[in-house]
Design a protein around this motif. Structure first.
Motif, PDB file in Angstrom:
ATOM      1  N   THR A  19       9.567  -4.723   2.492  1.00 19.78           N
ATOM      2  CA  THR A  19       8.602  -3.783   3.062  1.00 19.78           C
ATOM      3  C   THR A  19       8.203  -4.336   4.421  1.00 19.78           C
ATOM      4  N   LEU A  20       8.326  -3.507   5.449  1.00 17.83           N
ATOM      5  CA  LEU A  20       7.857  -3.869   6.784  1.00 17.83           C
ATOM      6  C   LEU A  20       6.610  -3.048   7.047  1.00 17.83           C
ATOM      7  N   ARG A  21       5.538  -3.731   7.408  1.00 15.49           N
ATOM      8  CA  ARG A  21       4.260  -3.070   7.654  1.00 15.49           C
ATOM      9  C   ARG A  21       3.522  -3.841   8.726  1.00 15.49           C
ATOM     10  N   ARG A  22       2.561  -3.175   9.349  1.00 16.87           N
ATOM     11  CA  ARG A  22       1.830  -3.828  10.438  1.00 16.87           C
ATOM     12  C   ARG A  22       1.238  -5.144   9.940  1.00 16.87           C
ATOM     13  N   ALA A  23       1.403  -6.180  10.749  1.00 13.48           N
ATOM     14  CA  ALA A  23       0.820  -7.478  10.436  1.00 13.48           C
ATOM     15  C   ALA A  23      -0.698  -7.361  10.429  1.00 13.48           C
ATOM     16  N   ARG A  24      -1.322  -8.066   9.495  1.00 12.56           N
ATOM     17  CA  ARG A  24      -2.780  -8.034   9.347  1.00 12.56           C
ATOM     18  C   ARG A  24      -3.351  -9.440   9.504  1.00 12.56           C
ATOM     19  N   ALA A  25      -4.623  -9.515   9.804  1.00 13.86           N
ATOM     20  CA  ALA A  25      -5.292 -10.806   9.990  1.00 13.86           C
ATOM     21  C   ALA A  25      -5.124 -11.698   8.764  1.00 13.86           C
ATOM     22  N   GLU A  26      -5.129 -11.126   7.581  1.00 11.68           N
ATOM     23  CA  GLU A  26      -4.998 -11.951   6.368  1.00 11.68           C
ATOM     24  C   GLU A  26      -3.587 -12.513   6.174  1.00 11.68           C
ATOM     25  N   ASP A  27      -2.647 -12.125   7.028  1.00  5.59           N
ATOM     26  CA  ASP A  27      -1.290 -12.693   6.983  1.00  5.59           C
ATOM     27  C   ASP A  27      -1.182 -14.020   7.744  1.00  5.59           C
ATOM     28  N   ALA A  28      -2.270 -14.469   8.349  1.00  8.45           N
ATOM     29  CA  ALA A  28      -2.220 -15.656   9.220  1.00  8.45           C
ATOM     30  C   ALA A  28      -1.646 -16.873   8.503  1.00  8.45           C
TER      31      ALA A  28
END
Length: 191
Positions: A19-28
């Motif tokens: 799944t490709l999805r917009r990167a989010r702050a919690e992915d840091a």
């Protein structure tokens, strides 16, 4: 492959494995797992990230627009066990051109994720956003990335000899430019 845009403008694409999805702050923290590695970052022409840099960049990418030249759409790549890599589209100056990029944790090397994500990027670039040409700039020593570009049907268009300083190991590095046109991509998909 199921490319679609969510109500918030985020790109979400699913394949059989990713799944490709917009990167989010919690992915840091997940991004830090590969972006803190010198062997990965040398090909991105950056120093290894710290936790602070990871949080700052991901917070920026989460809300970044992708509507004009200079904008970057950073996508997190989720595999069966969580975030395993990143894929990006950077709107290039000029008319109808986009740069694609990808980086993955070395633990998933050889599983075909980069090629699969690259196919998604090309489809999103051409079919969803309507770009005319997509290109990838690759360090000539990054043979794994070169092979991905070749598997994506991109052709070698240029080789720039020692044109960029690679801070990780303090050398002048050579760059390869691979590219494909929307019409070429569409013809391959029809076959």
């Amino acid at each position: 492959m199921d490319p679609r845009s969510t109500a918030g403008g985020d790109v979400v694409v699913r394949t059989d494995r990713l799944t490709l999805r917009r990167a989010r702050a919690e992915d840091a923290e997940a991004y830090l797992a590969w972006r803190s590695l010198p062997d990965v970052m040398k090909y991105l022409y950056q120093d290894p990230w710290t936790a602070q840099v990871a949080h700052e960049r991901l917070a920026t990418w989460e809300v970044g627009a992708f509507s004009e030249p200079g904008d970057t759409l950073m996508l997190a790549v989720d595999g069966p066990d969580g975030v395993v890599g990143e894929a990006l589209l950077r709107w290039a100056p000029g008319q109808g051109q986009v740069e694609l990029g990808y980086a993955f944790h070395p633990d998933v090397a050889g599983l075909g994720y980069a090629t699969e994500a690259g196919r998604v990027l090309l489809s999103v670039a051409f079919e969803q956003f309507g770009f005319h040409r997509a290109f990838a700039r690759i360090d000539a020593e990054n043979l794994a990335s070169v092979r991905v570009a070749q598997r994506l049907g991109m052709r070698l268009e240029a080789r720039f000899v020692e044109n960029d300083w690679r801070p990780a190991d303090g050398v002048w590095a050579s760059e390869l430019v691979y590219a494909v046109l929307a019409s070429e991509h569409a013809a391959r998909r029809r076959r």
